[in-house]
Write a protein that holds these residues in place. Sequence first.
Motif, PDB file in Angstrom:
ATOM      1  N   MET B 269      55.901  15.949   0.057  1.00 36.48           N
ATOM      2  CA  MET B 269      56.576  17.193   0.384  1.00 36.48           C
ATOM      3  C   MET B 269      56.898  17.960  -0.889  1.00 36.48           C
ATOM      4  SD  MET B 269      60.260  18.102   1.588  1.00 36.48           S
ATOM      5  CE  MET B 269      60.623  18.959   0.123  1.00 36.48           C
ATOM      6  N   HIS B 270      57.354  17.249  -1.873  1.00 34.84           N
ATOM      7  CA  HIS B 270      57.698  17.925  -3.122  1.00 34.84           C
ATOM      8  C   HIS B 270      56.470  18.456  -3.835  1.00 34.84           C
ATOM      9  CE1 HIS B 270      62.004  17.214  -3.121  1.00 34.84           C
ATOM     10  NE2 HIS B 270      61.721  16.076  -2.515  1.00 34.84           N
ATOM     11  N   GLU B 271      55.415  17.663  -3.758  1.00 37.41           N
ATOM     12  CA  GLU B 271      54.143  18.129  -4.338  1.00 37.41           C
ATOM     13  C   GLU B 271      53.703  19.414  -3.660  1.00 37.41           C
ATOM     14  OE1 GLU B 271      51.818  14.071  -4.654  1.00 37.41           O
ATOM     15  OE2 GLU B 271      50.439  15.769  -4.911  1.00 37.41           O
ATOM     16  N   LEU B 272      53.843  19.381  -2.352  1.00 41.11           N
ATOM     17  CA  LEU B 272      53.434  20.528  -1.545  1.00 41.11           C
ATOM     18  C   LEU B 272      54.241  21.768  -1.899  1.00 41.11           C
ATOM     19  CD1 LEU B 272      51.447  20.961   0.762  1.00 41.11           C
ATOM     20  CD2 LEU B 272      53.240  20.333   2.346  1.00 41.11           C
ATOM     21  N   ALA B 273      55.562  21.570  -2.012  1.00 46.34           N
ATOM     22  CA  ALA B 273      56.436  22.707  -2.316  1.00 46.34           C
ATOM     23  C   ALA B 273      56.035  23.334  -3.651  1.00 46.34           C
ATOM     24  CB  ALA B 273      57.878  22.246  -2.333  1.00 46.34           C
ATOM     25  N   ALA B 274      55.705  22.486  -4.590  1.00 50.00           N
ATOM     26  CA  ALA B 274      55.277  23.002  -5.893  1.00 50.00           C
ATOM     27  C   ALA B 274      53.915  23.675  -5.796  1.00 50.00           C
ATOM     28  CB  ALA B 274      55.231  21.849  -6.889  1.00 50.00           C
ATOM     29  N   PHE B 275      53.036  23.045  -5.047  1.00 47.22           N
ATOM     30  CA  PHE B 275      51.683  23.574  -4.901  1.00 47.22           C
ATOM     31  C   PHE B 275      51.689  24.966  -4.277  1.00 47.22           C
ATOM     32  CE2 PHE B 275      47.191  23.350  -4.436  1.00 47.22           C
ATOM     33  CZ  PHE B 275      46.845  23.798  -3.176  1.00 47.22           C
ATOM     34  N   LEU B 276      52.602  25.147  -3.321  1.00 47.35           N
ATOM     35  CA  LEU B 276      52.662  26.432  -2.636  1.00 47.35           C
ATOM     36  C   LEU B 276      53.457  27.469  -3.412  1.00 47.35           C
ATOM     37  CD1 LEU B 276      53.259  25.231   1.049  1.00 47.35           C
ATOM     38  CD2 LEU B 276      51.113  25.810  -0.051  1.00 47.35           C
ATOM     39  N   ASP B 326      73.727  23.348  -6.712  1.00 49.03           N
ATOM     40  CA  ASP B 326      72.537  23.284  -7.567  1.00 49.03           C
ATOM     41  C   ASP B 326      71.915  21.896  -7.596  1.00 49.03           C
ATOM     42  OD1 ASP B 326      74.003  25.604  -9.900  1.00 49.03           O
ATOM     43  OD2 ASP B 326      72.613  25.930  -8.223  1.00 49.03           O
ATOM     44  N   PHE B 327      72.747  20.877  -7.427  1.00 51.82           N
ATOM     45  CA  PHE B 327      72.213  19.526  -7.422  1.00 51.82           C
ATOM     46  C   PHE B 327      71.429  19.270  -6.138  1.00 51.82           C
ATOM     47  CE2 PHE B 327      72.029  15.097  -8.459  1.00 51.82           C
ATOM     48  CZ  PHE B 327      72.103  14.431  -7.253  1.00 51.82           C
ATOM     49  N   LEU B 328      71.985  19.758  -5.040  1.00 49.80           N
ATOM     50  CA  LEU B 328      71.421  19.421  -3.745  1.00 49.80           C
ATOM     51  C   LEU B 328      70.243  20.289  -3.330  1.00 49.80           C
ATOM     52  CD1 LEU B 328      74.746  18.879  -1.782  1.00 49.80           C
ATOM     53  CD2 LEU B 328      73.115  17.112  -2.427  1.00 49.80           C
ATOM     54  N   THR B 329      70.232  21.513  -3.812  1.00 46.64           N
ATOM     55  CA  THR B 329      69.194  22.427  -3.330  1.00 46.64           C
ATOM     56  C   THR B 329      67.877  22.165  -4.038  1.00 46.64           C
ATOM     57  OG1 THR B 329      70.937  24.020  -3.008  1.00 46.64           O
ATOM     58  CG2 THR B 329      68.680  24.840  -2.879  1.00 46.64           C
ATOM     59  N   LEU B 330      66.846  22.263  -3.285  1.00 44.58           N
ATOM     60  CA  LEU B 330      65.530  21.954  -3.823  1.00 44.58           C
ATOM     61  C   LEU B 330      64.950  23.124  -4.598  1.00 44.58           C
ATOM     62  CD1 LEU B 330      62.978  20.217  -4.067  1.00 44.58           C
ATOM     63  CD2 LEU B 330      62.266  21.045  -1.844  1.00 44.58           C
ATOM     64  N   MET B 331      64.544  22.850  -5.805  1.00 48.64           N
ATOM     65  CA  MET B 331      63.895  23.857  -6.636  1.00 48.64           C
ATOM     66  C   MET B 331      62.488  23.345  -6.909  1.00 48.64           C
ATOM     67  SD  MET B 331      64.458  26.695  -8.162  1.00 48.64           S
ATOM     68  CE  MET B 331      63.096  27.538  -8.928  1.00 48.64           C
ATOM     69  N   PRO B 332      61.506  23.820  -6.143  1.00 47.46           N
ATOM     70  CA  PRO B 332      60.161  23.250  -6.279  1.00 47.46           C
ATOM     71  C   PRO B 332      59.614  23.429  -7.688  1.00 47.46           C
ATOM     72  CG  PRO B 332      60.298  24.669  -4.368  1.00 47.46           C
ATOM     73  CD  PRO B 332      61.553  24.877  -5.135  1.00 47.46           C
TER      74      PRO B 332
END
Lengths: 411, 574
Positions: B269-276, B326-332
């Motif tokens: 999922m994290h890879e995907l978020a970064a990829f997109l 900031d800790f909890l929110t996802l920053m791709p």
Amino acid sequence: SSHEHKLNFRKSKEACLSYIQDALLQKQWKRAAEFLTCYVESLEKDYSREHVGPSEIIWRIGTEILWHHSQSSMKEFNCFMEQMKTLGVKRYLKVCLEHVFHLLCNGQIDEAYQNLSLAESWRFGEQTAIQDKEMKLVEAYRGLLDYYSWSKQKNILLEHSEDGFSDLAVEQEMHSYFRKAAVSLKEIIKIPGVWDVFVKCYVDLLEFYGDHNEARQVLNEYAYNSKFPANPNAHVYLYQFLKRQGESKKSLISALKILHDIVPSHELMIDFNTMLQKSKKRKKRRLGLEVIFAALDYAGWKEDAKAWSCLARQVKQIVISEKHLDWITQEWNSRKDWWPAFHFSRYLAKRNWQENKSLSYEKALVAGILLGKDCKYFKYVSHQGCKAQLKRFRMLKKFVNRHNSVYLRIS
Amino acid sequence: RDFNERCAQCSEVNWGLTDGGRFYCRSCHNVTERTREVVNTDFITNSRVQTISKGSRNQEKNDGGCEWYVCEGFQLVLKKQAEALEALGVCPQMKDEILCNFWRCYLQKSKQAYCKRPAGETIKALSVCESSTDVDSDPDRPSLLHLLSLSESEGDLQTDCSFASSVSKVSESTSVYSGSVDGSLYLMKNQKEKLRMTMPMTLSFCYMALLWLREPITLSELLRFVVEGHIPYLNVFQHFPEKMKLCGLDLRIFCVESWPVYEEVFNKMHELAAFLDLPRFPDITDSCFLHPDMLCMKYLMEANLPDELHNWTCRVVRKIGIGEVDFLTLMPGNKSTRKVKYDVLAAGIIVVVLKLLFLLDDHYEWLLSEFAEERNKNSTEGGPYFEFKKWYEVVKQSLDVEQKKLDEERAKYLWRCEKPLFYSVKNKSKVLKRRQMVVNLQSQFGKLSGSVRRAEKPNPSSFQLSWSEENTDGSCFHGHSLKGVLQEKCGLLTAMNPDYWLCTVKLCNERLCGHLAHYREVEFPQSYHFVLGLFSFLLRIQPSYIHDEVCMIEHKLFNKKLCKKLKYNTVLRK
């Protein structure tokens, strides 16, 4: 395992199988069936690399469950077996044979016969050659059932002849069964193996039709051909045949000799010893002593009065003749450390006296000679016997007292 | 369909649609310049249209199948999953907007659609498109991909034929056999470049969409729902339309034989978020379900622990700053921050709190429990004190029962479905025969099973263990007081327990060995192991993952002390 969260098809089925096995061990047939229902989809996967694949597992487990489950019927069982036959052509004949065994256990002889005939006519390319051994078994069992039918006809015939009837039809049927049976049975016993039931039946057929030579040859082969696995029963059958034929003691003895070597505790050892004791040849008598001592090494003979009487007789005879005491010495040498506790304890003296006076008599004689008049066993039994005013015990006491020195010479 | 003009050539009103999205006259094959309006919002949001490819692509397959692309298959899967989630109560926005947009973005980035020329496929001669002798039987439903690609391109006929061209190339070679058009191509593609789509990745998509919307479903819950069958995953291909024939290599793509693993879905999922190239996700604030304060409350309830412990979890959260937005929110794409596993984190916090209050060294907690028991016997004023021993007994019993049930369910799991699968037409009959035999055997032994196998799956529930205060047997500990383990110091409530033992003195480098610490059951106290086991069961993950979080939390909590290397009463364990 409870922490194994990574689950896939294979692991899931492995777990399923272990649940099935647990249920089978605890005879919980319903539960086993429940899990087997979930296991069967393994058939749709390829397990060709594994030693035992799902189709074999399902066949074996399914058979167990259907055989024991209270709600399962023979009809269902048969239906299942038919399915299993189609499942693996490499196992076809094996499945057929197992199916036949179950039918026989259930008393369905005719169905068993039909299945065997069907299996006999099965051909499947190169598999036929590969499954040659199983095919021979199929033929042999079919032959065995033919023998069974022959036997039935024979009995009918005998009944009828007693009543004064002569039944040609029955006789002809009987002969035809004989022919079919004989051919198949003869085939299988050519192959090295343990074929007790086939041999017995075949010999029975041969004897009935008077072909004693063939019978003798078959039995000799079965007993003495080194290619065949060592089988005590082979010798027993040969011995029994020779006895029936009224053969000389010499040949009877030689037939039993190997049996003594293989199974010293065999029940025929009593007869063997009896024959040997009476022999005029010294060597044979010597062997007799060896045979009876060896038999009594085994717990199965401990309480057998006949066996003890054989030993007692021979020991007594040796002591009286004052010849060959060294025989007793030789036999006693390896036994003097443990026979006293094994056979001649005070506890056994009491028990033997209570339960079987003849046994205690014979044993007391042997004990008295081997261990002297002061040994526990002899003392107790002879005392009890004299107290009970039994004549033979008084005689025994006298005898042992007279020959008391013997035990010193043999120990 | 809406086009009612008369044809310029033959004056008929009989229109069809080419691949390029242009109208052509069926009677005389005159191609117009008129294109169909494609980009209308209804259509896009309703993009769960069946994407059966049509047009001048060779439709004449003997088995009545059509040509379809792998990504169309995945699109269907996602559609089904989104529908299931909606049925579970997720807002429809997820399906209609978020997930679909993520998917489109993915297709574009991975050059499978929405772009000028899909990579890896050559352009063939125009002849393929021009020979429109195969008439569109159903112009009403043109391929979604074609139409959407139109919006990007200039409607160049040449470009639009590029899809068709790959057809003949792939289906000709028999060694790479698949029902889909690009099945073999798909598996041969270099994974690293384009983040190839897989079945587990569909769940990554779902989770990503759920996270974006901050829906109250954690990843562990999502995966649990998948295993329980509430969300299609295993055998989802059986919902593909008849015309989409699945065989050969397609099986390797769409048929799964294992359950998705938390780590895998999470990382993808994290890879995907970064990829997109997604922007920062919507903030996770303290009113969100995924915030540790909320999740701790839920898990405390489920673990049958006193509500009062919640104060402590909040204190720990605050102290180490893991409740910060900031800790909890996802920053791709941000590789420096550790990715947050909300559910595991919450479980870890609870474990740390238990260690703080009860030490959990197989000694102290039982001692405290004895004191509490004494007190409870003598007086019941103000409610019972929490007794660790009683709690342990009650929870263990339930846990054992549930675990046993779960183990049996796993062993009884049925992986196959009615729709038969075969690699090639050659083994079709064998497969069907086998299937029939399996069905027969299932029927035969099913009858002998005694109990009726429950046909319905249980209703999905968020709580696996539930405890009711109404039970008079005292098996619910929610209302119990922690007074027995607390003391007042300078107006503050602190733990009576003065000690704490660290799970590990030094954290490993996660990138190198995959874990922050290494958990071996025998090296830790039984109580600790039990607590890990409890959450391991609830979250359906290995205890070692929770252990990792515990280590991480501890190191943040005792950071100063660790740095100063003070002689605290720590029992050092590796």
